[in-house]
Design a protein around this motif. Structure first.
Motif, PDB file in Angstrom:
ATOM      1  N   PRO A 131      -5.481 -21.075  42.102  1.00  0.00           N
ATOM      2  CA  PRO A 131      -5.748 -19.674  42.447  1.00  0.00           C
ATOM      3  C   PRO A 131      -6.426 -19.505  43.799  1.00  0.00           C
ATOM      4  CG  PRO A 131      -7.123 -20.395  40.596  1.00  0.00           C
ATOM      5  CD  PRO A 131      -6.094 -21.438  40.801  1.00  0.00           C
ATOM      6  N   LEU A 132      -7.198 -20.497  44.220  1.00  0.00           N
ATOM      7  CA  LEU A 132      -7.803 -20.429  45.547  1.00  0.00           C
ATOM      8  C   LEU A 132      -6.741 -20.508  46.642  1.00  0.00           C
ATOM      9  CD1 LEU A 132     -10.901 -22.710  44.911  1.00  0.00           C
ATOM     10  CD2 LEU A 132     -10.983 -20.274  45.495  1.00  0.00           C
ATOM     11  N   LEU A 133      -5.759 -21.379  46.468  1.00  0.00           N
ATOM     12  CA  LEU A 133      -4.671 -21.463  47.442  1.00  0.00           C
ATOM     13  C   LEU A 133      -3.874 -20.167  47.486  1.00  0.00           C
ATOM     14  CD1 LEU A 133      -3.317 -25.092  46.835  1.00  0.00           C
ATOM     15  CD2 LEU A 133      -4.581 -24.261  48.837  1.00  0.00           C
ATOM     16  N   ARG A 134      -3.661 -19.556  46.330  1.00  0.00           N
ATOM     17  CA  ARG A 134      -2.940 -18.278  46.315  1.00  0.00           C
ATOM     18  C   ARG A 134      -3.664 -17.227  47.139  1.00  0.00           C
ATOM     19  NH1 ARG A 134      -1.968 -18.943  39.826  1.00  0.00           N
ATOM     20  NH2 ARG A 134       0.043 -20.046  39.924  1.00  0.00           N
ATOM     21  N   LYS A 138      -2.459 -15.549  51.140  1.00  0.00           N
ATOM     22  CA  LYS A 138      -2.335 -14.128  51.490  1.00  0.00           C
ATOM     23  C   LYS A 138      -2.935 -13.852  52.859  1.00  0.00           C
ATOM     24  CE  LYS A 138      -2.997 -12.706  46.663  1.00  0.00           C
ATOM     25  NZ  LYS A 138      -3.955 -12.006  45.745  1.00  0.00           N
ATOM     26  N   GLN A 139      -3.979 -14.586  53.188  1.00  0.00           N
ATOM     27  CA  GLN A 139      -4.697 -14.358  54.441  1.00  0.00           C
ATOM     28  C   GLN A 139      -4.141 -15.181  55.592  1.00  0.00           C
ATOM     29  OE1 GLN A 139      -7.122 -12.118  54.521  1.00  0.00           O
ATOM     30  NE2 GLN A 139      -7.821 -12.378  56.625  1.00  0.00           N
ATOM     31  N   PHE A 140      -3.732 -16.420  55.313  1.00  0.00           N
ATOM     32  CA  PHE A 140      -3.380 -17.349  56.381  1.00  0.00           C
ATOM     33  C   PHE A 140      -1.911 -17.767  56.386  1.00  0.00           C
ATOM     34  CE2 PHE A 140      -7.911 -17.981  55.498  1.00  0.00           C
ATOM     35  CZ  PHE A 140      -8.447 -17.831  56.769  1.00  0.00           C
ATOM     36  N   GLY A 141      -1.154 -17.379  55.360  1.00  0.00           N
ATOM     37  CA  GLY A 141       0.210 -17.855  55.264  1.00  0.00           C
ATOM     38  C   GLY A 141       0.268 -19.279  54.754  1.00  0.00           C
ATOM     39  N   LYS A 142       1.395 -19.927  54.956  1.00  0.00           N
ATOM     40  CA  LYS A 142       1.572 -21.294  54.464  1.00  0.00           C
ATOM     41  C   LYS A 142       0.616 -22.235  55.180  1.00  0.00           C
ATOM     42  CE  LYS A 142       5.688 -22.565  53.326  1.00  0.00           C
ATOM     43  NZ  LYS A 142       7.109 -23.030  53.369  1.00  0.00           N
ATOM     44  N   MET A 143      -0.029 -23.097  54.401  1.00  0.00           N
ATOM     45  CA  MET A 143      -1.094 -23.958  54.925  1.00  0.00           C
ATOM     46  C   MET A 143      -0.723 -25.438  54.819  1.00  0.00           C
ATOM     47  SD  MET A 143      -4.141 -21.978  52.892  1.00  0.00           S
ATOM     48  CE  MET A 143      -3.065 -21.869  51.450  1.00  0.00           C
ATOM     49  N   ALA A 144      -1.440 -26.247  55.578  1.00  0.00           N
ATOM     50  CA  ALA A 144      -1.468 -27.690  55.356  1.00  0.00           C
ATOM     51  C   ALA A 144      -2.587 -27.986  54.366  1.00  0.00           C
ATOM     52  CB  ALA A 144      -1.709 -28.427  56.661  1.00  0.00           C
ATOM     53  N   LEU A 145      -2.390 -29.022  53.571  1.00  0.00           N
ATOM     54  CA  LEU A 145      -3.385 -29.423  52.584  1.00  0.00           C
ATOM     55  C   LEU A 145      -3.887 -30.824  52.910  1.00  0.00           C
ATOM     56  CD1 LEU A 145      -4.655 -28.550  49.748  1.00  0.00           C
ATOM     57  CD2 LEU A 145      -2.928 -30.085  48.747  1.00  0.00           C
ATOM     58  N   ILE A 146      -5.197 -30.978  52.997  1.00  0.00           N
ATOM     59  CA  ILE A 146      -5.811 -32.310  53.027  1.00  0.00           C
ATOM     60  C   ILE A 146      -6.434 -32.507  51.662  1.00  0.00           C
ATOM     61  CG2 ILE A 146      -7.562 -33.793  54.060  1.00  0.00           C
ATOM     62  CD1 ILE A 146      -7.211 -32.317  56.678  1.00  0.00           C
ATOM     63  N   HIS A 147      -5.967 -33.521  50.954  1.00  0.00           N
ATOM     64  CA  HIS A 147      -6.252 -33.673  49.521  1.00  0.00           C
ATOM     65  C   HIS A 147      -6.780 -35.081  49.258  1.00  0.00           C
ATOM     66  CE1 HIS A 147      -4.242 -34.212  45.287  1.00  0.00           C
ATOM     67  NE2 HIS A 147      -5.558 -34.039  45.195  1.00  0.00           N
ATOM     68  N   PHE A 148      -8.068 -35.181  48.929  1.00  0.00           N
ATOM     69  CA  PHE A 148      -8.675 -36.452  48.544  1.00  0.00           C
ATOM     70  C   PHE A 148      -8.642 -36.556  47.019  1.00  0.00           C
ATOM     71  CE2 PHE A 148     -10.483 -35.553  52.665  1.00  0.00           C
ATOM     72  CZ  PHE A 148     -10.717 -36.788  53.253  1.00  0.00           C
ATOM     73  N   ASP A 149      -8.089 -37.662  46.489  1.00  0.00           N
ATOM     74  CA  ASP A 149      -7.906 -37.739  45.034  1.00  0.00           C
ATOM     75  C   ASP A 149      -7.431 -39.135  44.659  1.00  0.00           C
ATOM     76  OD1 ASP A 149      -7.386 -37.024  42.288  1.00  0.00           O
ATOM     77  OD2 ASP A 149      -6.791 -35.016  42.924  1.00  0.00           O
ATOM     78  N   GLY A 174       5.308 -21.549  47.848  1.00  0.00           N
ATOM     79  CA  GLY A 174       5.243 -21.324  49.286  1.00  0.00           C
ATOM     80  C   GLY A 174       3.839 -21.253  49.846  1.00  0.00           C
ATOM     81  N   LEU A 175       2.871 -21.837  49.128  1.00  0.00           N
ATOM     82  CA  LEU A 175       1.470 -21.766  49.557  1.00  0.00           C
ATOM     83  C   LEU A 175       1.133 -22.835  50.586  1.00  0.00           C
ATOM     84  CD1 LEU A 175      -0.163 -21.311  46.015  1.00  0.00           C
ATOM     85  CD2 LEU A 175       0.771 -19.545  47.534  1.00  0.00           C
TER      86      LEU A 175
END
Length: 305
Positions: A131-134, A138-149, A174-175
């Protein structure tokens, strides 16, 4: 007459109400803060050991150990003199209602972003990132994700609410753009069918910090970047208090050095998730999470320098 307000509080354990001793502000929309911190005490999407609903409180409590430094080593500026931070407490939702949590978190985040705020969010389990990405999209359009996991969380099986499926759904919605996203520390079964750039844990442990940072920056480019840190990216020796620990992870030292090396990226949002303090008797995991969060704030603050 002397009052409590007359004495500066530098205790390592007392008055841990807001993160880094920042006052709680339950009206964040009207705040003049640059960054708003929100806790999301939700762990209904957990597939392993539950308990990450207690994560936000544990991170805040241990953050008193980090609040006394005027300048946080090795950064060369004072965080609290560079940016304004407000902690708005925890998201409120009906216990057991995962759909309501998603709706309220998206609405909360959307409202803050519309006011020009940046969000640092504490989980809770990793599902809260969706839900945070959603909201951010809306504000920034499609984003890059840096994901530590330790896990890619790109699995297409499971229920609607599952902390292993967010980054399967996010590209489908499309997030995020997987080809400009990077996942660091992965050491469980995964597929490359979605196109994520994966730096596995064994590669991350073999590569230098400079190599990892160069790879991340080349991957995300100039895109707006959302950074999510699942604490189980760290080896259980450094973060035992989490729901799905996996041996063979990176050290807290390496994680912090990578974060510090990311200066220059277009960081627009961030979260730290999956701290389950009941499985860690000495607050090791919460301290790691609080330190990572503090360095993320410094990383974001370099945009203001």
């Amino acid at each position: 007459m002397a009052t409590l307000a007359n004495y500066p509080d530098y205790s390592l354990y007392a008055n841990a109400f807001g993160f880094l001793r920042q006052p709680l502000n339950f009206a964040p929309m009207e705040s003049d803060a640059d960054v708003i911190i929100t806790g999301v005490p939700f762990d209904m999407a957990t597939t392993g050991r539950s308990g990450s609903r207690m994560g936000p409180g544990a991170i805040r409590q241990i953050s008193t150990n980090l609040a006394w430094e005027g300048k946080r080593w090795p950064w060369n500026f004072s965080l609290l003199k560079s940016i304004k931070i407000a902690d708005c407490g925890d998201l409120v939702f009906d216990c057991g209602d995962a759909a309501q949590m998603c709706e309220r978190l998206e609405v909360h985040a959307t409202g803050l972003l519309e006011q020009g705020k940046t969000l640092l969010t504490f989980g809770g389990d990793h599902f809260v990132t969706l839900p945070l990405l959603r909201a951010h999209a809306k504000q920034f359009g499609k984003m890059a994700l840096i994901h530590f996991d330790a896990h890619t969380d790109t699995y297409d099986q499971g229920s609607k609410f599952d902390h292993g499926t967010m980054f399967y759904h996010a590209p489908k919605e499309g997030l995020i753009d997987p080809t400009h996203s990077v996942q660091i520390g992965i050491r469980t079964e995964h597929s490359d069918k979605l196109g994520f750039n994966v730096i596995s844990a064994d590669t991350a442990n073999d590569w230098s910090v400079a190599q990892i940072v160069e790879n991340i920056k080349a991957t995300v480019g100039e895109m707006p970047v959302y950074l999510t840190f699942d604490i189980d990216c760290l080896d259980p020796a450094y973060a035992p208090g989490t729901g799905t620990p996996v041996c063979g992870g990176i050290t807290s030292d390496k994680a912090l050095k990578i974060i510090r090396g990311l200066q220059g990226i277009n960081l627009i949002g961030m979260d730290v998730v999956e701290v389950a303090p009941a499985y860690d008797h000495a607050d090791i995991t919460a301290l790691a999470a609080a330190t990572i969060a503090t360095d993320l704030l410094h990383l974001w603050a370099t945009k203001k320098q």
